[in-house]
Design a protein around this motif. Structure first.
Motif, PDB file in Angstrom:
ATOM      1  N   ARG A 177      42.358  46.756  22.648  1.00 24.68           N
ATOM      2  CA  ARG A 177      41.811  47.666  23.651  1.00 24.68           C
ATOM      3  C   ARG A 177      40.675  47.019  24.425  1.00 24.68           C
ATOM      4  NH1 ARG A 177      41.458  53.533  20.494  1.00 24.68           N
ATOM      5  NH2 ARG A 177      43.719  53.790  20.140  1.00 24.68           N
ATOM      6  N   ASP A 178      39.876  46.199  23.739  1.00 22.32           N
ATOM      7  CA  ASP A 178      38.751  45.560  24.424  1.00 22.32           C
ATOM      8  C   ASP A 178      39.238  44.637  25.535  1.00 22.32           C
ATOM      9  OD1 ASP A 178      37.065  46.908  22.748  1.00 22.32           O
ATOM     10  OD2 ASP A 178      36.780  45.224  21.363  1.00 22.32           O
ATOM     11  N   ASP A 179      40.330  43.892  25.290  1.00 24.26           N
ATOM     12  CA  ASP A 179      40.856  43.000  26.320  1.00 24.26           C
ATOM     13  C   ASP A 179      41.389  43.792  27.511  1.00 24.26           C
ATOM     14  OD1 ASP A 179      40.233  40.817  24.759  1.00 24.26           O
ATOM     15  OD2 ASP A 179      42.210  40.733  23.817  1.00 24.26           O
ATOM     16  N   ARG A 180      42.086  44.881  27.237  1.00 25.51           N
ATOM     17  CA  ARG A 180      42.595  45.709  28.338  1.00 25.51           C
ATOM     18  C   ARG A 180      41.443  46.367  29.100  1.00 25.51           C
ATOM     19  NH1 ARG A 180      48.007  46.617  28.464  1.00 25.51           N
ATOM     20  NH2 ARG A 180      49.257  46.062  26.635  1.00 25.51           N
ATOM     21  N   ARG A 181      40.428  46.816  28.360  1.00 28.17           N
ATOM     22  CA  ARG A 181      39.274  47.434  29.019  1.00 28.17           C
ATOM     23  C   ARG A 181      38.539  46.409  29.885  1.00 28.17           C
ATOM     24  NH1 ARG A 181      36.920  48.871  24.795  1.00 28.17           N
ATOM     25  NH2 ARG A 181      38.002  50.871  24.555  1.00 28.17           N
ATOM     26  N   ALA A 209      40.101  37.598  32.110  1.00 28.50           N
ATOM     27  CA  ALA A 209      40.718  38.723  31.402  1.00 28.50           C
ATOM     28  C   ALA A 209      42.227  38.552  31.304  1.00 28.50           C
ATOM     29  CB  ALA A 209      40.369  40.029  32.110  1.00 28.50           C
ATOM     30  N   LEU A 210      42.862  38.057  32.370  1.00 23.87           N
ATOM     31  CA  LEU A 210      44.308  37.823  32.323  1.00 23.87           C
ATOM     32  C   LEU A 210      44.660  36.783  31.267  1.00 23.87           C
ATOM     33  CD1 LEU A 210      45.285  37.793  36.115  1.00 23.87           C
ATOM     34  CD2 LEU A 210      45.950  39.495  34.413  1.00 23.87           C
ATOM     35  N   ARG A 211      43.887  35.723  31.178  1.00 21.20           N
ATOM     36  CA  ARG A 211      44.197  34.665  30.212  1.00 21.20           C
ATOM     37  C   ARG A 211      44.032  35.152  28.778  1.00 21.20           C
ATOM     38  NH1 ARG A 211      41.696  29.065  32.834  1.00 21.20           N
ATOM     39  NH2 ARG A 211      42.924  29.124  34.759  1.00 21.20           N
ATOM     40  N   ARG A 258      40.438  46.024  33.174  1.00 20.38           N
ATOM     41  CA  ARG A 258      40.230  47.148  34.090  1.00 20.38           C
ATOM     42  C   ARG A 258      38.841  47.091  34.717  1.00 20.38           C
ATOM     43  NH1 ARG A 258      42.548  49.962  29.741  1.00 20.38           N
ATOM     44  NH2 ARG A 258      40.584  51.065  29.305  1.00 20.38           N
ATOM     45  N   ALA A 259      37.839  46.692  33.933  1.00 16.72           N
ATOM     46  CA  ALA A 259      36.491  46.572  34.490  1.00 16.72           C
ATOM     47  C   ALA A 259      36.422  45.458  35.531  1.00 16.72           C
ATOM     48  CB  ALA A 259      35.488  46.314  33.364  1.00 16.72           C
ATOM     49  N   ALA A 260      37.092  44.329  35.265  1.00 14.28           N
ATOM     50  CA  ALA A 260      37.086  43.233  36.231  1.00 14.28           C
ATOM     51  C   ALA A 260      37.815  43.627  37.513  1.00 14.28           C
ATOM     52  CB  ALA A 260      37.731  41.995  35.607  1.00 14.28           C
ATOM     53  N   LEU A 261      38.899  44.392  37.387  1.00 13.21           N
ATOM     54  CA  LEU A 261      39.619  44.851  38.578  1.00 13.21           C
ATOM     55  C   LEU A 261      38.754  45.791  39.407  1.00 13.21           C
ATOM     56  CD1 LEU A 261      43.143  45.511  37.011  1.00 13.21           C
ATOM     57  CD2 LEU A 261      42.489  43.614  38.496  1.00 13.21           C
ATOM     58  N   ALA A 262      38.060  46.721  38.740  1.00 11.30           N
ATOM     59  CA  ALA A 262      37.202  47.653  39.472  1.00 11.30           C
ATOM     60  C   ALA A 262      36.068  46.914  40.171  1.00 11.30           C
ATOM     61  CB  ALA A 262      36.652  48.709  38.515  1.00 11.30           C
ATOM     62  N   ALA A 263      35.453  45.953  39.481  1.00 13.73           N
ATOM     63  CA  ALA A 263      34.369  45.195  40.102  1.00 13.73           C
ATOM     64  C   ALA A 263      34.882  44.362  41.268  1.00 13.73           C
ATOM     65  CB  ALA A 263      33.702  44.299  39.053  1.00 13.73           C
ATOM     66  N   GLY A 264      36.060  43.751  41.103  1.00 14.11           N
ATOM     67  CA  GLY A 264      36.621  42.971  42.192  1.00 14.11           C
ATOM     68  C   GLY A 264      36.960  43.823  43.400  1.00 14.11           C
ATOM     69  N   ARG A 265      37.511  45.010  43.163  1.00 14.64           N
ATOM     70  CA  ARG A 265      37.853  45.888  44.289  1.00 14.64           C
ATOM     71  C   ARG A 265      36.598  46.326  45.036  1.00 14.64           C
ATOM     72  NH1 ARG A 265      40.489  51.898  44.512  1.00 14.64           N
ATOM     73  NH2 ARG A 265      41.881  51.556  46.303  1.00 14.64           N
ATOM     74  N   ALA A 266      35.537  46.661  44.292  1.00 10.93           N
ATOM     75  CA  ALA A 266      34.289  47.039  44.944  1.00 10.93           C
ATOM     76  C   ALA A 266      33.721  45.881  45.760  1.00 10.93           C
ATOM     77  CB  ALA A 266      33.283  47.499  43.894  1.00 10.93           C
TER      78      ALA A 266
END
Length: 419
Positions: free
Chosen positions: A382-386, A364-366, A389-397
């Motif tokens: 918006r899709d790239d930013r979304r 997602a960062l790339r 955010r989804a990857a960050l939430a999954a990683g945090r979980a």
């Protein structure tokens, strides 16, 4: 019988005058003889008619393989010329042909289609005239063997500038290197790319932009000036010492008839590891180094205690929760260039034992960095930013689940083996 002979004589006398009233064309070539590869050859065609041309002629393009054909500034201009006792009008057109290799060049048959007014009736008459003697020979000058590509110019310079690099760079920061090639004589399309020749050091990710080519006409007959501008944005992914080599370009000077090399300054910088950055080390430390480190650590601890007693306590570093929410806000509407640094700072608190981004977060960062620094920069979607955010939430979980599993006590087996 006498009347017939008189009429025939009058007709024969009129034929040369009629023949003279057809359009005329002349062709010149400069230089008139062998030329050097990369040096423009100017071909000029002049068309004359006894009256006037109600519409412009249809000129040939004179394009040929292994050569670049272009129209110089003010390539077409009107003129008048005396033919016998009459003043004829016409147009002159010039082409510049730049050979790219040593060879014999033959532009083949070419014609100019035109319309002019009939001298007797002023009615439009269509005609065509042929261009001849359009060949020439191009060769490499002595000393230019092995040059690839062969680039001839009367003057050439390189410039390299770096922008965006902070005073203390760290992973997540970015620097843009701009390379500018300026040459007098050749068109910009012949200036070779330089950014592609520079190898990207490990630990950096390169995002090249589309080159910008410009051609500026010379003043008062001076040769044109060509410029090629290339920009590459390097995103720092790992701490370390980086050196981007200085670009260089070999070219042939038509002013000195010698091979020359243009260079520009390279770029060197050090990216420090952020707090909590984890690196693997191979092998055990030397005992003397370990003892020295212990002594230095004890001295630093003593100095720290003394300083702490006389000053206020240092501010507490931000928590994982605060760093995560700051990153989420930036992922929603922040600048793409800040996202990697914020991500690495959060990972250093969330998973200090391995702060590298997960594959989903890295992908997602790339995508966002390509949108900001790539060949055609555009606002991230918006899709790239979304997706980030989804990857960050999954990683945090995932990190939290792993931390809970690591802290959970291991229960003994329900049915221990009987000894």
């Amino acid at each position: 019988m006498a009347r017939r002979l008189t009429a025939l004589a009058a007709l024969l006398c009129a034929l040369p005058a009629v023949a003279q009233e057809t359009p005329r064309v002349s062709v010149t070539r400069d230089p008139d003889g062998p030329v050097t590869v990369g040096t423009p050859v100017t071909i000029t065609a002049t068309v004359l008619v006894p009256t006037w041309m109600p519409s412009p002629p249809v000129w040939p393009d004179l394009e040929i393989a292994d050569a670049v054909t272009r129209l110089p500034d003010r390539a077409t201009h009107p003129l008048s010329q005396r033919v016998g006792e009459e003043m004829w009008s016409g147009l002159s057109r010039s082409w510049e042909i730049i050979p790219q290799r040593a060879a014999d060049y033959d532009l083949g048959p070419a014609e100019i289609a035109l319309t002019y007014a009939d001298p007797a009736t002023s009615q439009p008459v269509e005609a065509s005239v042929a261009l001849t003697d359009l060949g020439f020979t191009a060769s490499l000058p002595p000393g230019a063997e092995g040059m690839d590509p062969f680039l001839a110019a009367s003057a050439l310079s390189l410039a390299a500038t770096a922008t965006g690099l902070p005073e203390a760079p760290k992973p997540g920061d970015a620097v843009t290197l701009t390379l500018t090639t300026t040459a007098v004589g050749p068109p910009s399309i012949l200036l070779p790319p330089l950014a592609a020749r520079i190898a990207t050091p490990a630990g950096l990710r390169a995002y090249p932009k589309q080159p910008v080519l410009t051609d500026t006409a010379g003043e008062r007959g001076a040769p044109p000036t060509a410029t090629r501008t290339e920009a590459v944005t390097y995103v720092i992914e790992q701490p370390g010492d980086y050196a981007i080599p200085a670009p260089a370009l070999d070219w042939w000077s038509t002013a000195t008839n010698a091979r020359e090399t243009a260079t520009a300054e390279g770029l060197a910088f050090e990216a420090a590891a952020p707090p909590g950055w984890h690196t693997e080390s191979g092998g055990g430390p030397d005992r003397r180094l370990l003892l020295g480190a212990i002594v230095a650590g004890a001295a630093a601890l003593l100095i720290g205690v003394l300083v702490w007693r006389g000053r206020d306590r240092a501010p507490k570093p931000p928590s994982e929760r605060r760093l995560y929410h700051r990153l989420r806000r930036a992922a929603r509407s922040g600048a793409p260039g800040t996202l990697r640094g914020l991500t690495l700072a959060w990972l250093a608190r969330a998973r200090p034992e391995d702060p590298a981004p997960t594959p989903a977060i890295e992908a997602a960062l790339r995508r966002l960095e390509r949108a900001a620094y790539g060949a055609a920069p555009e606002a991230p979607g918006r899709d790239d930013r979304r997706a980030l955010r989804a990857a960050l939430a999954a990683g945090r979980a995932e990190f939290r689940a792993a931390a809970v599993a690591a802290r959970a006590p291991r229960l003994p087996p329900l049915n221990p083996p009987v000894s």
